[in-house]
Design an enzyme around this catalytic site. Structure first.
Site, PDB file in Angstrom:
ATOM      1  N   LYS A 215       0.818  -1.209   0.000  1.00  0.00           N
ATOM      2  CA  LYS A 215       0.000   0.000   0.000  1.00  0.00           C
ATOM      3  C   LYS A 215       0.857   1.267   0.000  1.00  0.00           C
ATOM      4  O   LYS A 215       0.659   2.172  -0.799  1.00  0.00           O
ATOM      5  CB  LYS A 215      -0.941  -0.039   1.207  1.00  0.00           C
ATOM      6  CG  LYS A 215      -1.496   1.289   1.663  1.00  0.00           C
ATOM      7  CD  LYS A 215      -2.418   1.911   0.642  1.00  0.00           C
ATOM      8  CE  LYS A 215      -3.164   3.102   1.234  1.00  0.00           C
ATOM      9  NZ  LYS A 215      -2.298   4.189   1.700  1.00  0.00           N
ATOM     10  N   ASP A 234      -6.627   0.992  -0.098  1.00  0.00           N
ATOM     11  CA  ASP A 234      -6.801   1.181   1.337  1.00  0.00           C
ATOM     12  C   ASP A 234      -8.242   0.820   1.698  1.00  0.00           C
ATOM     13  O   ASP A 234      -8.977   0.288   0.883  1.00  0.00           O
ATOM     14  CB  ASP A 234      -6.475   2.618   1.738  1.00  0.00           C
ATOM     15  CG  ASP A 234      -7.397   3.596   1.044  1.00  0.00           C
ATOM     16  OD1 ASP A 234      -8.446   3.173   0.534  1.00  0.00           O
ATOM     17  OD2 ASP A 234      -7.078   4.789   1.009  1.00  0.00           O
TER      18      ASP A 234
END
Length: 285
Positions: A215, A234
DNA sequence: GGTTGACCTGCGGAC
DNA sequence: GATTTCAGGTCAACA
């Protein structure tokens, strides 16, 4: 004081762009947004959807224009990008709502630290971490009666050390930020050089850093290293995918990200940013 | 290989 | 008002 007007000829919405969780060190005073671009304190005012006013003490003329164009990626053909990612009603609606929201091209080192700090945190807190780091170790910059700080170099952060970073309330992220500084200083990896590598190669290099998973790497790649296909997944993006595209809840990061890149292609990062913004603001309203 | 808990802190929302 | 939860995740340990 140097002041210029920039005619972008395509939509640029400063407010939406700065409020879309890409950038954490900026503030708004009256109608002016203050932020640091390449160690220069710059202020920007929205004149119309395609025109902005820009001021600086340290940059002028073409240098100032180039710096701002570069930062807000005004060289992107945003209308073309809209056409290319507008595959369905959800994207269409997000584009309608947030027209002019841009992906930024920020300094890779500051971007890396921002997103290391984003782990298990929230936007107000990330901003406070970044502001504290800059105030503690950066250099003071001025613009009319206002001031801000340049973001400290990897060397400055490395010298500060983990303990001092903890005192700035980075928590468990202090160790990661210190490790990242060390990696950039001694790992013989100039972050800018990652721009030349492929998406996969540069991502693999970034995830060598402790505290950088998929991420965080994707955020750094998208917001500072020219990889517009990167698709950070996310909580919000996951919710958007599950709600709007019937993606199964238990898919891995890798699976969602690849699904998106397969669907939206080279500008997946833009699609992701619009869906993110739409989903995030839909809940808070 | 996939799953689970720990990790700092602060602040809205629930008891 | 005091307490708990949950934030724009990652890593190490475990089955």
């Amino acid at each position: 004081m140097n002041s210029i007007k920039i005619a972008a000829r395509q939509p640029i919405d400063i407010e939406q762009t700065l409020q879309s969780g890409q950038v954490f060190r900026w503030n708004k005073i009256g109608e002016w947004y203050y932020l640091v671009i390449n160690h220069n304190l710059v202020s920007i005012k929205q004149e119309s959807l395609e025109d902005i006013l820009v001021r600086s003490e340290t940059l002028s003329g073409l240098d100032l224009e180039t710096a701002v164009n570069d930062y807000f990626r005004l060289d992107d053909d945003i209308e073309y990008i809209y056409k290319s990612i507008c595959t369905d009603k959800h994207i269409r609606s997000a584009i309608q709502s947030y027209r002019g929201l841009r992906i930024v091209r920020q300094d890779p080192w500051e971007c890396l630290v921002s997103f290391i700090c984003s782990a298990n945190s929230n936007i107000p807190r990330i901003s406070s971490n970044m502001t504290n780091l800059a105030a503690a170790y950066g250099n003071k910059l001025h613009l009319d009666e206002h001031s801000n700080y340049s973001f400290p170099s990897p060397h400055q952060i490395f010298q500060a050390g983990e303990q001092q970073l903890r005192e700035l309330k980075l928590g468990f992220r202090a160790r990661y930020v210190a490790a990242a500084a060390k990696f950039v200083l001694y790992g013989e990896c100039d972050l800018d050089s990652l721009k030349k590598l492929s998406y996969e190669e540069s991502k693999q290099t970034l995830t060598l850093i402790s505290g950088v998973g998929q991420k965080v790497a994707d955020c750094v790649l998208l917001f500072s290293l020219e990889k517009l296909q990167a698709c950070p997944v996310d909580r919000w993006v996951r919710r958007a995918m599950e709600g709007w595209y019937s993606i199964e809840p238990n898919l891995s990061y890798e699976e969602i990200s690849s699904w998106a890149i397969n669907r939206w292609g080279p500008f997946t990062g833009y699609a992701q940013q619009y869906l993110f913004q739409q989903k995030r603001l839909e809940v808070s309203n």
